[in-house]
Structure formats: C-alpha cells, structure tokens
Design a protein around this motif. Structure first.
Motif, PDB file in Angstrom:
ATOM      1  N   ARG A 251       0.919  -1.096   0.036  1.00 27.78           N
ATOM      2  CA  ARG A 251      -0.188   0.107  -0.010  1.00 27.78           C
ATOM      3  C   ARG A 251       0.966   1.311  -0.026  1.00 27.78           C
ATOM      4  NH1 ARG A 251      -2.291   0.809   4.257  1.00 27.78           N
ATOM      5  NH2 ARG A 251      -1.241  -0.531   5.607  1.00 27.78           N
ATOM      6  N   SER A 252       1.296   1.552  -1.131  1.00 34.00           N
ATOM      7  CA  SER A 252       2.340   2.754  -1.141  1.00 34.00           C
ATOM      8  C   SER A 252       1.826   3.498  -2.401  1.00 34.00           C
ATOM      9  CB  SER A 252       3.661   2.180  -1.546  1.00 34.00           C
ATOM     10  OG  SER A 252       3.757   1.265  -2.544  1.00 34.00           O
ATOM     11  N   PRO A 253       0.978   4.527  -1.628  1.00 33.14           N
ATOM     12  CA  PRO A 253       0.120   5.557  -2.898  1.00 33.14           C
ATOM     13  C   PRO A 253       1.073   6.373  -3.852  1.00 33.14           C
ATOM     14  CG  PRO A 253      -0.682   5.591  -0.714  1.00 33.14           C
ATOM     15  CD  PRO A 253       0.530   4.745  -0.458  1.00 33.14           C
ATOM     16  N   TRP A 254       2.369   6.555  -3.368  1.00 36.08           N
ATOM     17  CA  TRP A 254       3.021   7.393  -4.054  1.00 36.08           C
ATOM     18  C   TRP A 254       3.823   6.639  -5.349  1.00 36.08           C
ATOM     19  CZ3 TRP A 254       4.475   5.098   0.650  1.00 36.08           C
ATOM     20  CH2 TRP A 254       5.531   4.435   0.655  1.00 36.08           C
ATOM     21  N   LYS A 255       3.720   5.312  -5.209  1.00 35.75           N
ATOM     22  CA  LYS A 255       4.192   4.739  -6.398  1.00 35.75           C
ATOM     23  C   LYS A 255       3.285   4.691  -7.614  1.00 35.75           C
ATOM     24  CE  LYS A 255       6.210  -0.163  -7.471  1.00 35.75           C
ATOM     25  NZ  LYS A 255       5.652  -0.191  -8.827  1.00 35.75           N
ATOM     26  N   VAL A 256       3.621   5.613  -8.404  1.00 35.31           N
ATOM     27  CA  VAL A 256       2.810   6.167  -9.638  1.00 35.31           C
ATOM     28  C   VAL A 256       3.394   5.482 -10.650  1.00 35.31           C
ATOM     29  CG1 VAL A 256       1.815   8.042  -8.783  1.00 35.31           C
ATOM     30  CG2 VAL A 256       4.033   8.315  -9.861  1.00 35.31           C
TER      31      VAL A 256
END
Length: 258
Positions: A251-256
């Motif tokens: 769950r790493s939202p910055w991993k775009v």
C-alpha cells in the motif's frame, strides 16, 4: 525542465537514521527515499535533476557514482582499460543528475540560489528530499502555466499528529479517529517556479519558506495547486517506519510508476 531537490539538511529529528547518512539516502523498501522522489518525477517525464547537497553530500555523490554497479549484475574485465558490462533490469534510462554542493549550513533559499546556474529554462521544479506524494506533476506544471504567475506550491490537507476523540456529555468516547485530516491547507512543497523567483533570494541564510514565499504571496504571485491525494513527509523515525510499513504491505500510494 530541471527539477531541483533539496538534499542538504541534517535531519536532526531522526538521528537514528541520519547520524551517519543524509536523510535523502534513508531507505524505504530498500531504496533511498530520494530514489522514490525521482521516480515520481520521472514517471511524468521530468528526468533532469539538480540535487542541492549539504550534510554528508559526498555520500549522495558516491551513491550515484556507484549506482550502476550497485543495482545491476555485471561482468568486469580486469586490466587496462577496465571494461564492465552490466546485466539486469535496474538500469535507469534517460535520467540526468547534477550533484551541486550548496554548503553545509546553507538554508533552503540559499541552496536554490546556489543551484541557479544549472537552471537554463524559464520554468523549473523544486521539492524536498524527504517527501513523497501521488501528485500528477504534469498536471501541476500545466496548472502553473495556465495561471501565468511566478510560483505554484502544492497544497494538501494536513493530518493531525494525534488521534481525535468524539465524546458525549459525560465523557464517554463515542468514536476514535486515528490521525484524521484537519481543516485548511498546508504546503507540501512540489513547487513550480519561474526563474524570476531567483531575484527573491538573498544569500546563503535565505529561508525559501519565509521571506521569498511571503513576498510572492503579498505580490499575488503565488498560487496553490490543491492536492486531495496522498502526501507524506519523512521527518521522524516513526514516519520512516510508517513509510516502510506501507511499502512492505503493498500500500504505497506514491508509487505512480509501473
């Protein structure tokens, strides 16, 4: 278009990790947080970086000098001239990184001013070496060009450091919200700036977040890009642990990036 990243602070609030290395090299998921920040920008097509170095900047220089060898299998032919063939999928294509020594005790505005000679476009990007977000940098730049003023900062809704309680009249806890978002907006950095902003900087002790931004705001030259998504700055050891927990759980939202 250049992306300046402030990498010179001493990270005094997380000495557990920064006693022997600069905060941008503190690892999240086995990679320096600096790498994560650069991957965000690169995903949106911004691949030309200027790292404003200070505290233990030599370690950041060594990281990039050794980057290919440390992130790839390789075959080396010893002797003169030495030949190396790299193997693997970790080679970063198309990134250019300028490592600029901006002084050990220089403040943020002073670091930007010292790096000005590496900025050759009318517009440049600026961020910190300890914060990650799922900001669409391309949309951020388009927003900046659309309003036509000198500076854009990314605004986010801050999260409370403390859990909030809802109590009834006799003090019974009805609901507990752990670290909810608070009202209002705060700066997350992720700036887009016209090079005329260099004229607002006045020496090594200039703090970018104070007089320069205050003057830009007073002249109505500062506009906020309102980001409702994820942002997190790694300022303490606990926040370092939290980012690693997010990464390890998937769950790493910055991993775009893919």
């Amino acid at each position: 278009m250049k992306t300046l990243i402030l990498c010179g602070g001493q990270g005094t609030r997380m000495r557990e990790e920064t006693e022997y290395r600069p905060k941008p090299l503190v690892e999240v998921g086995g990679r320096p947080i600096l790498w994560h920040i650069m991957k965000i920008y690169s995903h949106f097509g911004f691949n030309d970086f200027v790292l404003c170095l200070g505290y233990r900047g030599n370690m950041i220089k060594e990281y990039f000098l050794q980057y290919e060898a440390m992130n790839n299998d390789f075959t080396i032919a010893l002797g003169q001239p030495q030949q190396i063939a790299f193997h693997g999928a970790h080679h970063e294509q198309g990134l250019q990184v300028t490592l600029a020594d901006t002084g050990l005790h220089t403040m943020t505005g002073g670091r930007v001013q010292k790096a000005a000679r590496y900025v050759d476009d009318d517009t440049f990007l600026l961020t910190y070496g300890d914060g990650v977000a799922d900001v669409d940098v391309r949309k951020l730049v388009d927003f900046h060009h659309a309003h036509g003023r000198l500076a854009t900062l990314t605004a986010m809704r801050p999260t409370s450091r403390f859990g909030m309680l809802e109590l009834d009249s006799d003090g019974t806890v009805q609901r507990l919200a752990e670290k909810p978002r608070t009202e209002g907006w705060a700066s997350a950095g992720f700036f887009v700036l016209n090079r005329r902003v260099f004229d607002y900087l006045d020496g090594p002790q200039c703090v970018f977040e104070q007089k320069p931004l205050e003057r830009l705001a007073s002249e109505q030259q500062l506009v906020a890009y309102q980001h409702e998504g994820f942002f997190f700055a790694m300022d303490t050891f606990r926040e370092y642990q939290y980012l690693n927990e997010l990464w390890d759980s998937g769950r790493s939202p910055w991993k775009v990036w893919d």
